[in-house]
Write a protein that holds these residues in place. Structure first.
Motif: not given
Length: 120
Positions: A61-69, A71-76
């Motif tokens: 399970d991950l929070c959005m900031c971890e997923i963003v990190d 995948l090196s993607g934009a949070s939006s």
């Protein structure tokens, strides 16, 4: 009626029998909300980024900031994909303090994992 290729266009009567057979074999074809739900599920699988998110959530399970990190993607962009995945019921979210944590519905997705592993 036939086309240049030799294909015979089916009559309306034949098409009505085909439609009746499809509805018998696939009852959800007649229930708009079930059909919409299935379409949302497949839409949630229909993007490379969403498949990447799914593979990350398979492990933890991950929070959005971890997923963003991860995948090196934009949070939006990640937020947009997470909403589509929630609508398709691939993932669930829960609040933990100030974070929204996402988890994958592994039971629903388990039959699809071999296809992702093999890249079929």
């Amino acid at each position: 009626m036939s086309c240049r290729t030799g294909w015979e266009i089916k009559s309306s009567n034949v098409m009505q029998r085909i439609i009746a057979g499809a509805k018998e074999e696939f009852p959800l074809m007649d229930v708009a909300e079930k059909l919409e739900s299935k379409a949302a599920f497949f839409k949630a699988l229909g993007d490379e980024t969403r498949l990447k998110i799914m593979t990350l959530l398979w492990f933890e399970d991950l929070c959005m900031c971890e997923i963003v990190d991860g995948l090196s993607g934009a949070s939006s962009t990640i937020s947009h994909h997470l909403k589509i995945m929630e609508k398709g019921k691939l993932i669930k979210s829960r609040r933990e303090g100030k974070f929204t944590v996402y988890s994958l519905d592994k039971e629903k997705l388990a039959p699809l994992i071999p296809y992702l592993k093999e890249g079929v």
